[in-house]
Motif scaffolding. Structure first.
Motif, mmCIF file in Angstrom:
data_model
loop_
_atom_site.group_PDB
_atom_site.id
_atom_site.type_symbol
_atom_site.label_atom_id
_atom_site.label_comp_id
_atom_site.label_asym_id
_atom_site.label_seq_id
_atom_site.Cartn_x
_atom_site.Cartn_y
_atom_site.Cartn_z
ATOM 1 N N ARG A 308 -11.101 27.642 -23.354
ATOM 2 C CA ARG A 308 -10.216 26.572 -23.784
ATOM 3 C C ARG A 308 -9.920 25.587 -22.656
ATOM 4 O O ARG A 308 -9.642 24.406 -22.917
ATOM 5 N N HIS A 309 -9.988 26.036 -21.405
ATOM 6 C CA HIS A 309 -9.670 25.132 -20.298
ATOM 7 C C HIS A 309 -10.687 23.998 -20.173
ATOM 8 O O HIS A 309 -10.388 22.951 -19.578
ATOM 9 N N ILE A 312 -9.250 21.009 -21.878
ATOM 10 C CA ILE A 312 -7.992 20.502 -21.352
ATOM 11 C C ILE A 312 -8.300 19.619 -20.152
ATOM 12 O O ILE A 312 -9.124 19.953 -19.309
ATOM 13 N N GLU A 321 -3.772 25.290 -16.260
ATOM 14 C CA GLU A 321 -3.695 25.236 -17.719
ATOM 15 C C GLU A 321 -4.961 25.843 -18.319
ATOM 16 O O GLU A 321 -6.052 25.322 -18.147
ATOM 17 N N TRP A 427 -2.310 21.492 -24.451
ATOM 18 C CA TRP A 427 -3.041 20.427 -23.782
ATOM 19 C C TRP A 427 -2.440 20.149 -22.419
ATOM 20 O O TRP A 427 -1.557 20.866 -21.961
ATOM 21 N N HIS A 428 -2.914 19.110 -21.791
ATOM 22 C CA HIS A 428 -2.516 18.808 -20.420
ATOM 23 C C HIS A 428 -1.107 18.228 -20.350
ATOM 24 O O HIS A 428 -0.712 17.418 -21.194
#
Length: 438
Positions: A308-309, A312, A321, A427-428
């Protein structure tokens, strides 16, 4: 697919793994009390940094967490004995998940792995033999299990090791810089301390770490390489246990190897009096679609979480994150500096907070370099001042972070009021300043 999943095989690997697992988690929990981990992590701090969104999960007051861990350790003994197994394993899973979510200052990947494995064990028939339950109720006794039991464990391990290997293929691991940093505080170890500082040792650790993680599961599955892979596992995990002192994880990893050997081999080693099961007949259960659905959903999540990173913004090594729950093990060393400024919105006055008054030494290390810790501390300051009738803004001033020994760089935007900005779970968060790679 039916042959792969629903062939009946001897259940000796699952039975002995249940015993090993119960013993290991009981040692982990009792050991956490005896070594002072519970005191340092859950009792001494004024508050804990829980996973964001789990504020309702707080340590029990007083010495309650000693009782909590003693109970978990006792449940581990019950699991090993197969005593009220289903209740014991479900209770342990819930309690362990609770303590995992209520603090992340002492985050460890094997804590997360324990949640996953104990959760899987809730669904497996691990008490059908050599257990209190089977002795008291012979109807439960069985000498076989479905083959999917083995493959669920194997696939989970394949995901863990493969992602751990791939994550190491980046600059700071391949130039051995992070390994050098990890070994610096091992210099005082007797006999091996000086050896661990040698560049050639760092190179061996670096390459062995990548190739071991990548190849160990296939090597254990393939009969011609199985024994060599097992001996390599013993060396690798004992080395990690001695050098990195990471609790039961190395021994849990060795316990998993029982699923890679022939069930009859495991039976002969551990349960010589157990009735052999050699039929290997295919029996498709009525709940087969439940198996397909649960396994499909579960492993899809397990495959997606570690990547997932990539979706992001910015570098995960900088922002953190998407780092947790992704098998990114021993990849970075973070150091930081920070100050917090609280501004009274009505009066316009400001003061610099001495955050060391609130935090333990380990929490201080985390709060200086991890964005979620910084945000949570700002929220706590906001709440504290609100209780005194003050509406405040909280700013992280002079926030700088060093990753893997590199020069310090500005980390948090000093103009953003962290007390009144929302945390983005998926998210970020834009108040984290860009990395040099962005």
């Amino acid at each position: 697919m039916k042959r792969l999943l629903f062939t009946k095989i001897d259940n000796s690997p699952l039975i002995i793994f249940r015993i090993f697992f119960g013993i290991l988690v009981s040692l982990e929990c009792y050991g956490a009390i005896l070594t002072g981990w519970v005191r340092r992590t859950l009792i001494e701090p004024q508050f804990t940094f829980n996973f964001i969104g789990c504020d309702w999960l707080q340590p029990l007051p007083g010495y309650g967490m000693y009782c909590y861990f003693f109970l978990m350790g006792t449940l581990g003994v019950f699991i090993a004995l197969g005593f009220k197994y289903r209740y014991s394993i479900i209770s342990f899973t819930l309690l362990w998940t609770g303590v995992y979510l209520m603090q992340k200052t002492s985050y460890n990947n094997h804590y997360y792995l324990l949640i996953l494995i104990s959760g899987i064990m809730c669904f497996l028939p691990a008490s059908r033999n050599y257990s209190w339950d089977a002795t008291r109720n012979p109807v439960l006794k069985a000498d076989s299990m479905y083959n999917y039991v083995k493959w669920v464990i194997v696939l989970q391990l394949l995901i863990v090791y493969t992602y751990a290997s791939v994550a190491k293929i980046y600059a700071d691991w391949l130039d051995f810089g992070i390994i050098k940093i990890l070994m610096l505080n091992k210099a005082s170890y007797p006999i091996i301390g000086e050896i661990l500082q040698a560049t050639w040792v760092h190179k061996i650790i670096g390459f062995f770490g990548i190739f071991f993680d990548l190849l160990i599961i296939p090597a254990l599955l393939w009969k011609p390489t199985r024994k060599w892979a097992f001996f390599a596992s013993i060396f690798f995990h004992l080395f990690n246990s001695i050098v990195f002192q990471i609790g039961i994880f190395p021994y849990l990893s060795l316990a998993f190897t029982v699923f890679f050997f022939e069930p009859e081999t495991i039976r002969k080693i551990f349960f010589k009096k157990k009735v052999p099961y050699v039929l290997k007949n295919i029996e498709v259960p009525k709940y087969k679609y439940a198996v397909y659905t649960l396994a499909g959903v579960y492993f899809t999540i397990q495959l997606l979480l570690p990547v997932r990173h990539h979706f992001i913004e910015d570098d995960v090594l900088w922002t953190e994150e998407g780092h947790r729950l992704s098998w990114r093990m021993m990849l970075r060393s973070r150091g930081g500096k920070i100050a917090f400024t609280v501004v009274d919105k009505k009066l316009g006055t400001s003061e610099i907070i001495d955050h060391k008054k609130y935090l333990t030494k380990k929490q201080q290390q985390r709060i200086a370099s991890y964005p979620d810790f910084i945000w949570q501390f700002a929220q706590r300051l906001k709440k504290e001042y609100a209780e005194k009738g003050q509406e405040v803004a909280v700013y992280a001033t002079n926030s700088k972070v060093s990753i893997n020994g590199k020069p310090y760089r500005a980390f948090i935007d000093p103009k953003v009021d962290l007390a009144n900005v929302k945390w983005d779970y998926f998210w970020h968060n834009d108040w984290i300043l860009p990395s040099e790679n962005r």
